[in-house]
Design an enzyme around this catalytic site. Structure first.
Site, mmCIF file in Angstrom:
data_model
loop_
_atom_site.group_PDB
_atom_site.id
_atom_site.type_symbol
_atom_site.label_atom_id
_atom_site.label_comp_id
_atom_site.label_asym_id
_atom_site.label_seq_id
_atom_site.Cartn_x
_atom_site.Cartn_y
_atom_site.Cartn_z
ATOM 1 N N MET A 127 2.225 3.018 13.073
ATOM 2 C CA MET A 127 3.659 2.716 13.316
ATOM 3 C C MET A 127 4.097 2.202 11.839
ATOM 4 O O MET A 127 3.607 1.559 11.334
ATOM 5 C CB MET A 127 3.813 1.659 14.389
ATOM 6 C CG MET A 127 5.114 1.529 14.823
ATOM 7 S SD MET A 127 5.562 0.475 16.254
ATOM 8 C CE MET A 127 4.929 -1.108 15.260
ATOM 9 N N CYS A 128 5.348 2.755 11.702
ATOM 10 C CA CYS A 128 5.862 2.261 10.425
ATOM 11 C C CYS A 128 6.489 0.884 10.702
ATOM 12 O O CYS A 128 6.511 0.523 11.878
ATOM 13 C CB CYS A 128 7.099 3.081 10.059
ATOM 14 S SG CYS A 128 6.665 4.945 10.009
ATOM 15 N N GLN A 129 6.890 0.305 9.641
ATOM 16 C CA GLN A 129 7.287 -1.110 9.628
ATOM 17 C C GLN A 129 8.654 -1.223 9.105
ATOM 18 O O GLN A 129 8.995 -0.695 7.980
ATOM 19 C CB GLN A 129 6.345 -2.217 8.959
ATOM 20 C CG GLN A 129 4.947 -2.139 9.516
ATOM 21 C CD GLN A 129 4.761 -3.272 10.663
ATOM 22 O OE1 GLN A 129 5.719 -4.016 10.639
ATOM 23 N NE2 GLN A 129 3.855 -3.114 11.278
ATOM 24 N N ASN B 166 11.716 3.693 12.396
ATOM 25 C CA ASN B 166 10.583 3.440 12.941
ATOM 26 C C ASN B 166 10.420 4.290 14.161
ATOM 27 O O ASN B 166 11.184 3.956 15.184
ATOM 28 C CB ASN B 166 10.196 2.037 12.712
ATOM 29 C CG ASN B 166 9.063 1.707 13.882
ATOM 30 O OD1 ASN B 166 8.439 2.552 14.490
ATOM 31 N ND2 ASN B 166 8.836 0.302 14.049
#
Lengths: 253, 253
Positions: A1-3, A108
């Site tokens: 997962m992106c932040q 995200n």
């Protein structure tokens, strides 16, 4: 997962403390190793840094950790590639100009089946679903308002647009035009508003504390928005799914 | 007077040697102390750095001098403010997106009476005549071609547009979309094409030499464009007034 990391303030504020913890997620405390980016507004101007090296050992990230840029609106992103190859043009945040203002967007999540036809003047440069969604938002904003609307009008329009995109996947995003910062959550997003009396905060991702009372004035207001809380001794508020909030002058409205 | 630097190559090339000499003009060998900027294409992606500190002592310029970014198209600018206040949004180069490509523009000169009405989707963020002219060029390009034209078609259109702007003042500019680099001169602009066999070059603005034969291959082609020659032992060619040249793969066409 992106932040995601966002900051919105009523006075130009140094984001280095938060960015230091956040950057650890790009390779040390997180596996987000497919690039990163950060954009700082300075009035209407913008500093925009993107890099496809890991945030934790990127020379550009090292510059940001050392260089006291002060800004009232900041958006940062660490990427874990799910769609689109690892390349500079796919690094968030993305920037476009509309109505004589820069707009900055970071996302995200995944929007695998959201590819509306883009018939106006915003086309993606890279291959991500995120930039495609951003271009569609810019296109729809420009169609919805003849000139620059108020922040409240923009919030209403963005709430409608986010609700049309969100069913297509996971849509946590941050958006700013330098006057306000909008944040929308599908799954994970948290925020905190810091104000007088300021206390000490301890990072979750690195052994580092900062006593904000030593570097603030009583009138300062700072809001931070992040995928996961950045500090371990403060009370962060989780967004509910489907919520779009707007931050102006360090206050959630 | 502002200073321009452009580089166009057939293989990603390190611009640090030329930038080191160029950055001296922002405060040491020149009085261009009102900010600077540089943009590097990496394929379709873009790294864009602007700063309103003097190039000679800006921490961001220091990063550029140390960080081996390799690029096939680079545009840099050091600003001496003649129009518009000293602020980040007035620093060149400027960036816009058109047809799914970033376009980068930097200008040296004055266009005091060139303020055409902008009715399309490109509006200046800052207050310079330069950004206004760039927005007009983007508007006219998007009106002249339905989709992405060839480089030769773009050159023809740009030649017409430059001829319409140039009578309004001094119009030395560099423009790139990552595929080609266009350069137009009203007054001062010089270029050089480096190719095999590569020799040693000595900077005009700093006591520094580099033997290019140690860091090139025989097939490398590099074109440099600058307001004034950057090296003192090579033969630079001056543009004639009104000339627009296009550089592709390190070659002037």
């Amino acid at each position: 997962m992106c932040q995601l990391l966002g900051m919105n303030c009523n006075t130009p504020t140094d984001v280095r403390f938060s960015f230091t913890g956040f950057a650890q997620r790009g390779g040390v405390t997180g596996d987000h190793t497919d690039g990163w980016g950060i954009a700082f507004f300075e009035d209407k101007g913008l500093r925009h840094f993107v890099d496809h090296e890991r945030a934790v050992d990127s020379p550009v990230a090292e510059l940001i950790r050392r260089y006291p840029v002060k800004s009232r609106n900041v958006i940062a992103h660490i990427r874990k590639a799910t769609q689109g190859v690892v390349s500079l043009e796919n690094c968030h945040p993305f920037v476009r100009e509309l109505w004589g203002r820069y707009w900055v967007f970071a996302h995200n999540g995944d929007l695998k089946d959201f590819r509306p036809r883009l018939h106006a003047h915003f086309q993606p440069v890279g291959s991500t679903d995120s930039e495609h969604a951003f271009c569609w938002i810019m296109q729809e904003l420009s169609k919805s308002h003849a000139g620059v609307p108020t922040i409240d009008e923009l919030t209403l329009t963005l709430r409608e647009l986010a609700a049309r995109i969100a069913p297509h996947g996971t849509f946590n995003f941050l958006l700013s035009n330098g006057l306000a910062l909008w944040a929308h959550a599908s799954t994970h997003l948290h925020y905190i508003e810091r104000r007088h009396p300021f206390a000490s905060a301890r990072l979750s991702d690195e052994d580092l504390s900062l006593d904000f009372s030593t570097c603030t004035t009583p009138s300062d207001r700072v809001a931070l928005i992040a995928t996961a809380p950045l500090t371990c001794n403060e009370q962060w508020t989780a967004f509910e799914s489907g919520q779009l909030k707007v931050f102006v002058d360090g206050v959630c409205r």
